[in-house]
Design a protein around this motif. Sequence first.
Motif, PDB file in Angstrom:
ATOM      1  N   UNK A  34      65.616  15.836  23.734  1.00 21.82           N
ATOM      2  CA  UNK A  34      64.157  15.422  23.101  1.00 21.82           C
ATOM      3  C   UNK A  34      62.921  15.902  24.044  1.00 21.82           C
ATOM      4  N   UNK A  35      63.728  16.692  25.012  1.00 25.00           N
ATOM      5  CA  UNK A  35      62.359  17.114  25.883  1.00 25.00           C
ATOM      6  C   UNK A  35      62.068  18.696  25.452  1.00 25.00           C
ATOM      7  N   UNK A  36      60.510  18.905  25.282  1.00 25.67           N
ATOM      8  CA  UNK A  36      60.152  20.053  24.937  1.00 25.67           C
ATOM      9  C   UNK A  36      60.732  21.312  26.209  1.00 25.67           C
ATOM     10  N   UNK A  37      61.306  22.182  25.372  1.00 27.72           N
ATOM     11  CA  UNK A  37      61.699  23.361  26.357  1.00 27.72           C
ATOM     12  C   UNK A  37      60.731  24.130  27.067  1.00 27.72           C
ATOM     13  N   UNK A  38      60.986  24.270  28.522  1.00 27.79           N
ATOM     14  CA  UNK A  38      60.121  25.099  29.497  1.00 27.79           C
ATOM     15  C   UNK A  38      60.910  25.779  30.509  1.00 27.79           C
ATOM     16  N   UNK A  39      60.976  27.016  30.010  1.00 35.43           N
ATOM     17  CA  UNK A  39      61.803  28.125  31.027  1.00 35.43           C
ATOM     18  C   UNK A  39      61.297  27.704  32.443  1.00 35.43           C
ATOM     19  N   UNK A  40      59.982  27.588  32.693  1.00 35.65           N
ATOM     20  CA  UNK A  40      59.635  27.326  34.176  1.00 35.65           C
ATOM     21  C   UNK A  40      59.792  26.135  34.917  1.00 35.65           C
ATOM     22  N   UNK A  41      60.332  25.237  34.409  1.00 33.56           N
ATOM     23  CA  UNK A  41      60.473  23.831  34.765  1.00 33.56           C
ATOM     24  C   UNK A  41      61.809  23.634  35.466  1.00 33.56           C
ATOM     25  N   UNK A  46      64.496  22.749  30.773  1.00 38.85           N
ATOM     26  CA  UNK A  46      64.726  23.827  30.369  1.00 38.85           C
ATOM     27  C   UNK A  46      65.325  23.973  29.033  1.00 38.85           C
ATOM     28  N   UNK A  47      65.487  25.227  28.228  1.00 45.24           N
ATOM     29  CA  UNK A  47      66.087  25.144  26.981  1.00 45.24           C
ATOM     30  C   UNK A  47      67.411  25.118  27.308  1.00 45.24           C
ATOM     31  N   UNK A  48      68.490  24.170  26.485  1.00 45.57           N
ATOM     32  CA  UNK A  48      69.700  24.114  26.721  1.00 45.57           C
ATOM     33  C   UNK A  48      70.195  23.679  25.244  1.00 45.57           C
ATOM     34  N   UNK A  49      71.422  23.961  25.336  1.00 41.78           N
ATOM     35  CA  UNK A  49      72.252  23.424  24.056  1.00 41.78           C
ATOM     36  C   UNK A  49      73.744  22.732  24.566  1.00 41.78           C
ATOM     37  N   UNK A  50      74.170  21.842  23.782  1.00 45.20           N
ATOM     38  CA  UNK A  50      75.273  21.107  24.292  1.00 45.20           C
ATOM     39  C   UNK A  50      76.193  20.736  23.406  1.00 45.20           C
TER      40      UNK A  50
END
Length: 235
Positions: A34-41, A46-50
């Motif tokens: 539910x967190x918006x993705x940010x590749x710099x964080x 970060x973007x993820x899938x589980x």
Amino acid sequence: MFDYNRGYSDDIESSGVMDIFRLPKFVYYFYRSQREPNINELEFYRPFVFIASFWNKNSKRFIKVFSNCDSVKLKLNNKEIKKFHFEEGFSENLEHPPYIFELEKFVPGRLEAIGYINGSEVAKHLVVTPGHPQFIDIVIDFSGRKPDGRNKDILFIHAVVKDRNGMALPDYSKPVRFEVIGSGQLIGKNPINAEAGIATILLEVTTIEGNLTLRAESGKLKGEIILGENFGIVK
């Protein structure tokens, strides 16, 4: 956030997103999605899938996948699963509702989820049907910060039972015995039954003089890890 001992009762309050040993449950990844993705964080953002499945013979054919990506694909043994829907009910108002992929039946092999943002692949998660137990992998949870060598500290020590491909065995529940050689002391029940293929104990340590060896054993299965003076892994 974590499961905990009630104090007034023998059973554990299990409402946390992580268990009492600080190991994440599937629901942890739902909240992360539910967190918006940010590749710099940091990694959590970060973007993820589980894939919320162990994909073994006891798995349901409806596979739940959590992700904060724009879209997700699921493949079983490299064949894409086309049929899916979003989880209904409380998820209808979520920005990133869980995906529910429908499989015809259980087929052992590789489940791979791929997350996309703006059409580009940004995240993957792979689950492989586990085989037979082959060895124990000892994992030390430093929680992002190693002991300073001056003050007494407590570390979680996880013994993960794995197959020959390095996959954890979620059905393994036999007792695991721990041993420490060197300047440390084990705290907790020993041996202790594995849960979802993982047995955990605490290690009390201040400094390491020479090397510190941790061993875990369950029947014929064995594992060992050696720490150096600065808590670096020697072996």
